[in-house]
Design a protein around this motif. Structure first.
Motif, PDB file in Angstrom:
ATOM      1  N   VAL A 136       0.807  -1.227   0.000  1.00 23.55           N
ATOM      2  CA  VAL A 136       0.000   0.000   0.000  1.00 23.55           C
ATOM      3  C   VAL A 136       0.836   1.271   0.000  1.00 23.55           C
ATOM      4  O   VAL A 136       0.300   2.357  -0.235  1.00 23.55           O
ATOM      5  CB  VAL A 136      -0.988   0.035   1.196  1.00 23.55           C
ATOM      6  CG1 VAL A 136      -1.950  -1.132   1.142  1.00 23.55           C
ATOM      7  CG2 VAL A 136      -0.256   0.095   2.526  1.00 23.55           C
ATOM      8  N   ASN A 137       2.137   1.173   0.240  1.00 26.68           N
ATOM      9  CA  ASN A 137       2.985   2.374   0.261  1.00 26.68           C
ATOM     10  C   ASN A 137       3.029   3.101  -1.075  1.00 26.68           C
ATOM     11  O   ASN A 137       3.445   4.256  -1.141  1.00 26.68           O
ATOM     12  CB  ASN A 137       4.413   2.012   0.660  1.00 26.68           C
ATOM     13  CG  ASN A 137       4.499   1.397   2.030  1.00 26.68           C
ATOM     14  OD1 ASN A 137       4.110   0.245   2.207  1.00 26.68           O
ATOM     15  ND2 ASN A 137       5.006   2.148   3.004  1.00 26.68           N
ATOM     16  N   TYR A 138       2.597   2.445  -2.133  1.00 29.70           N
ATOM     17  CA  TYR A 138       2.605   3.066  -3.452  1.00 29.70           C
ATOM     18  C   TYR A 138       1.341   3.871  -3.737  1.00 29.70           C
ATOM     19  O   TYR A 138       1.232   4.485  -4.800  1.00 29.70           O
ATOM     20  CB  TYR A 138       2.772   1.994  -4.537  1.00 29.70           C
ATOM     21  CG  TYR A 138       4.118   1.306  -4.513  1.00 29.70           C
ATOM     22  CD1 TYR A 138       5.268   1.976  -4.913  1.00 29.70           C
ATOM     23  CD2 TYR A 138       4.242  -0.007  -4.076  1.00 29.70           C
ATOM     24  CE1 TYR A 138       6.509   1.352  -4.888  1.00 29.70           C
ATOM     25  CE2 TYR A 138       5.476  -0.642  -4.049  1.00 29.70           C
ATOM     26  CZ  TYR A 138       6.607   0.048  -4.455  1.00 29.70           C
ATOM     27  OH  TYR A 138       7.831  -0.570  -4.422  1.00 29.70           O
ATOM     28  N   ASP A 139       0.386   3.877  -2.806  1.00 26.62           N
ATOM     29  CA  ASP A 139      -0.909   4.508  -3.095  1.00 26.62           C
ATOM     30  C   ASP A 139      -1.523   5.032  -1.797  1.00 26.62           C
ATOM     31  O   ASP A 139      -2.031   4.252  -0.986  1.00 26.62           O
ATOM     32  CB  ASP A 139      -1.837   3.481  -3.747  1.00 26.62           C
ATOM     33  CG  ASP A 139      -3.133   4.085  -4.267  1.00 26.62           C
ATOM     34  OD1 ASP A 139      -3.525   5.172  -3.799  1.00 26.62           O
ATOM     35  OD2 ASP A 139      -3.767   3.453  -5.134  1.00 26.62           O
ATOM     36  N   VAL A 140      -1.475   6.344  -1.603  1.00 23.19           N
ATOM     37  CA  VAL A 140      -2.011   6.948  -0.383  1.00 23.19           C
ATOM     38  C   VAL A 140      -3.480   6.597  -0.198  1.00 23.19           C
ATOM     39  O   VAL A 140      -3.919   6.237   0.904  1.00 23.19           O
ATOM     40  CB  VAL A 140      -1.823   8.481  -0.403  1.00 23.19           C
ATOM     41  CG1 VAL A 140      -2.613   9.133   0.729  1.00 23.19           C
ATOM     42  CG2 VAL A 140      -0.346   8.840  -0.278  1.00 23.19           C
ATOM     43  N   ASP A 141      -4.261   6.697  -1.263  1.00 23.12           N
ATOM     44  CA  ASP A 141      -5.694   6.429  -1.149  1.00 23.12           C
ATOM     45  C   ASP A 141      -5.962   4.992  -0.710  1.00 23.12           C
ATOM     46  O   ASP A 141      -6.894   4.734   0.065  1.00 23.12           O
ATOM     47  CB  ASP A 141      -6.401   6.704  -2.479  1.00 23.12           C
ATOM     48  CG  ASP A 141      -6.445   8.187  -2.812  1.00 23.12           C
ATOM     49  OD1 ASP A 141      -6.374   9.012  -1.881  1.00 23.12           O
ATOM     50  OD2 ASP A 141      -6.540   8.524  -4.009  1.00 23.12           O
ATOM     51  N   GLU A 142      -5.158   4.062  -1.186  1.00 26.66           N
ATOM     52  CA  GLU A 142      -5.329   2.664  -0.792  1.00 26.66           C
ATOM     53  C   GLU A 142      -5.036   2.487   0.693  1.00 26.66           C
ATOM     54  O   GLU A 142      -5.763   1.792   1.409  1.00 26.66           O
ATOM     55  CB  GLU A 142      -4.416   1.766  -1.624  1.00 26.66           C
ATOM     56  CG  GLU A 142      -4.616   0.279  -1.386  1.00 26.66           C
ATOM     57  CD  GLU A 142      -6.002  -0.217  -1.763  1.00 26.66           C
ATOM     58  OE1 GLU A 142      -6.436  -1.226  -1.173  1.00 26.66           O
ATOM     59  OE2 GLU A 142      -6.658   0.395  -2.639  1.00 26.66           O
TER      60      GLU A 142
ATOM     61  N   LEU B 295      -5.349   4.744   3.043  1.00 23.02           N
ATOM     62  CA  LEU B 295      -6.367   5.418   3.850  1.00 23.02           C
ATOM     63  C   LEU B 295      -7.627   4.577   4.020  1.00 23.02           C
ATOM     64  O   LEU B 295      -8.386   4.785   4.968  1.00 23.02           O
ATOM     65  CB  LEU B 295      -6.708   6.776   3.240  1.00 23.02           C
ATOM     66  CG  LEU B 295      -5.575   7.817   3.285  1.00 23.02           C
ATOM     67  CD1 LEU B 295      -5.994   9.094   2.575  1.00 23.02           C
ATOM     68  CD2 LEU B 295      -5.148   8.117   4.720  1.00 23.02           C
ATOM     69  N   LYS B 296      -7.838   3.599   3.154  1.00 19.57           N
ATOM     70  CA  LYS B 296      -8.986   2.703   3.296  1.00 19.57           C
ATOM     71  C   LYS B 296      -8.886   1.843   4.557  1.00 19.57           C
ATOM     72  O   LYS B 296      -9.887   1.288   5.011  1.00 19.57           O
ATOM     73  CB  LYS B 296      -9.097   1.787   2.079  1.00 19.57           C
ATOM     74  CG  LYS B 296      -9.424   2.490   0.776  1.00 19.57           C
ATOM     75  CD  LYS B 296      -9.416   1.492  -0.378  1.00 19.57           C
ATOM     76  CE  LYS B 296      -9.641   2.171  -1.718  1.00 19.57           C
ATOM     77  NZ  LYS B 296      -9.574   1.198  -2.845  1.00 19.57           N
ATOM     78  N   TYR B 297      -7.687   1.709   5.102  1.00 26.25           N
ATOM     79  CA  TYR B 297      -7.476   0.836   6.259  1.00 26.25           C
ATOM     80  C   TYR B 297      -7.593   1.562   7.593  1.00 26.25           C
ATOM     81  O   TYR B 297      -7.544   0.933   8.647  1.00 26.25           O
ATOM     82  CB  TYR B 297      -6.098   0.171   6.164  1.00 26.25           C
ATOM     83  CG  TYR B 297      -6.044  -0.906   5.118  1.00 26.25           C
ATOM     84  CD1 TYR B 297      -6.246  -2.243   5.450  1.00 26.25           C
ATOM     85  CD2 TYR B 297      -5.815  -0.590   3.784  1.00 26.25           C
ATOM     86  CE1 TYR B 297      -6.207  -3.233   4.485  1.00 26.25           C
ATOM     87  CE2 TYR B 297      -5.773  -1.579   2.807  1.00 26.25           C
ATOM     88  CZ  TYR B 297      -5.971  -2.898   3.169  1.00 26.25           C
ATOM     89  OH  TYR B 297      -5.937  -3.875   2.207  1.00 26.25           O
ATOM     90  N   ILE B 298      -7.724   2.871   7.568  1.00 25.16           N
ATOM     91  CA  ILE B 298      -7.815   3.623   8.817  1.00 25.16           C
ATOM     92  C   ILE B 298      -9.231   3.530   9.372  1.00 25.16           C
ATOM     93  O   ILE B 298     -10.205   3.810   8.680  1.00 25.16           O
ATOM     94  CB  ILE B 298      -7.411   5.095   8.606  1.00 25.16           C
ATOM     95  CG1 ILE B 298      -5.921   5.175   8.269  1.00 25.16           C
ATOM     96  CG2 ILE B 298      -7.720   5.919   9.845  1.00 25.16           C
ATOM     97  CD1 ILE B 298      -5.404   6.575   8.095  1.00 25.16           C
ATOM     98  N   ASP B 299      -9.318   3.135  10.648  1.00 22.91           N
ATOM     99  CA  ASP B 299     -10.621   2.944  11.298  1.00 22.91           C
ATOM    100  C   ASP B 299     -11.575   2.201  10.373  1.00 22.91           C
ATOM    101  O   ASP B 299     -12.666   2.646  10.044  1.00 22.91           O
ATOM    102  CB  ASP B 299     -11.219   4.289  11.725  1.00 22.91           C
ATOM    103  CG  ASP B 299     -10.873   4.614  13.174  1.00 22.91           C
ATOM    104  OD1 ASP B 299     -10.235   3.770  13.826  1.00 22.91           O
ATOM    105  OD2 ASP B 299     -11.248   5.684  13.644  1.00 22.91           O
ATOM    106  N   LYS B 300     -11.149   1.023  10.003  1.00 21.33           N
ATOM    107  CA  LYS B 300     -11.775   0.263   8.929  1.00 21.33           C
ATOM    108  C   LYS B 300     -13.211  -0.159   9.190  1.00 21.33           C
ATOM    109  O   LYS B 300     -13.970  -0.401   8.274  1.00 21.33           O
ATOM    110  CB  LYS B 300     -10.930  -0.973   8.644  1.00 21.33           C
ATOM    111  CG  LYS B 300     -10.622  -1.810   9.898  1.00 21.33           C
ATOM    112  CD  LYS B 300      -9.572  -2.852   9.616  1.00 21.33           C
ATOM    113  CE  LYS B 300      -9.256  -3.695  10.842  1.00 21.33           C
ATOM    114  NZ  LYS B 300      -8.585  -2.948  11.897  1.00 21.33           N
ATOM    115  N   LYS B 301     -13.602  -0.272  10.457  1.00 23.22           N
ATOM    116  CA  LYS B 301     -14.952  -0.767  10.749  1.00 23.22           C
ATOM    117  C   LYS B 301     -15.735   0.159  11.666  1.00 23.22           C
ATOM    118  O   LYS B 301     -16.787  -0.206  12.166  1.00 23.22           O
ATOM    119  CB  LYS B 301     -14.860  -2.154  11.386  1.00 23.22           C
ATOM    120  CG  LYS B 301     -14.344  -3.235  10.439  1.00 23.22           C
ATOM    121  CD  LYS B 301     -14.224  -4.585  11.118  1.00 23.22           C
ATOM    122  CE  LYS B 301     -13.135  -4.593  12.150  1.00 23.22           C
ATOM    123  NZ  LYS B 301     -12.854  -5.940  12.682  1.00 23.22           N
ATOM    124  N   VAL B 302     -15.215   1.347  11.917  1.00 24.69           N
ATOM    125  CA  VAL B 302     -15.866   2.245  12.878  1.00 24.69           C
ATOM    126  C   VAL B 302     -16.815   3.192  12.155  1.00 24.69           C
ATOM    127  O   VAL B 302     -16.472   3.725  11.116  1.00 24.69           O
ATOM    128  CB  VAL B 302     -14.803   3.041  13.661  1.00 24.69           C
ATOM    129  CG1 VAL B 302     -15.475   4.014  14.611  1.00 24.69           C
ATOM    130  CG2 VAL B 302     -13.912   2.094  14.437  1.00 24.69           C
TER     131      VAL B 302
END
Length: 238
Positions: free
Chosen positions: A223-229, A231-238
């Protein structure tokens, strides 16, 4: 390695055993062409780290700093085999993201089953986006179970450059290769972390690059190659 857009496992002097200011970290990240810099400080339990009030005051810091996008987080300690964490619930709303991992200041290694359960229960926590440095053979893990849990619960597993160059860990390189091969097999995304404790180590992946090349690890799973990708993992279920 190609164009890396982010490094989100870095520490400032606030962690107590790191040596650069936030300003130094940001300027170094800008000079190296990063689009996103993440700075995490250690939670309580690591000697010398900051008090909880440090995280509660994150709101005063702009998320564009000297022209660079930044996010501010916390590196949480796994405390027991049931996945109990060091963080107090009120801090979740104060930080942009949470990483979690095993640190021997706070955790007594158990059997492979106990350690694996500790990590999987942490993976299930909706606030935890990244499991950091799960590679130390002194705390053995069932990597197949960990990788499948990461896939199910949309959690990133980290390959940590600092851990790979450490002489105090057991079989880190071999364990990272095993984990990566399983991530490749099951199409599970990973994140690379410099774990920089001084500004010039930002985006330093010198101990990781050779491993990725050796096993021909797919770039699209990093995922280091894509910021948007990422960011999908931050607070993934909240």
């Amino acid at each position: 390695m190609g164009k890396i857009e982010l490094d989100v496992h870095t520490h400032t002097i606030a962690s107590g055993h790191s040596y650069s200011s936030m300003n130094e970290m940001v300027n170094e990240a800008k000079a190296k062409g990063l689009q996103l810099l993440g700075m995490v400080e250690h939670d309580v339990g690591i000697p010398g780290t900051c008090d909880p009030i440090y995280f509660k005051n994150y709101h005063v810091i702009p998320r564009v700093f000297n022209g660079l996008k930044i996010i501010l987080g916390i590196e949480v300690n796994i405390l027991d085999y049931d996945g109990k964490l060091s963080i107090s619930d009120d801090l979740y709303q104060c930080v942009d993201y949470c990483m979690a991992g095993i640190h021997f200041h706070c955790y007594k290694p158990g059997s492979i089953e106990q350690n694996t359960n500790a990590v999987i229960e942490t993976i299930k926590n909706p606030h935890i986006s990244v499991i950091v440095h799960p590679d130390d053979g002194y705390c053995p893990l069932d990597y197949e179970k960990v990788v499948l849990a990461a896939k199910k619960y949309h959690t990133l597993l980290e390959v940590n450059n600092n851990a790979l160059r450490s002489s105090s860990r057991l079989n880190s390189r071999e364990n990272v290769i095993e984990m990566l091969q399983l991530c490749k097999k099951h199409q599970v995304k990973i994140i690379l972390g410099s774990d920089a404790h001084i500004h010039f180590d930002i985006m330093n992946f010198d101990h990781i690059e050779g491993i990725l090349e050796e096993i021909d690890f797919p770039k699209e799973l990093i995922v280091n190659y894509d910021v948007d990708e990422f960011l999908k993992y931050i607070d993934k279920k909240v």
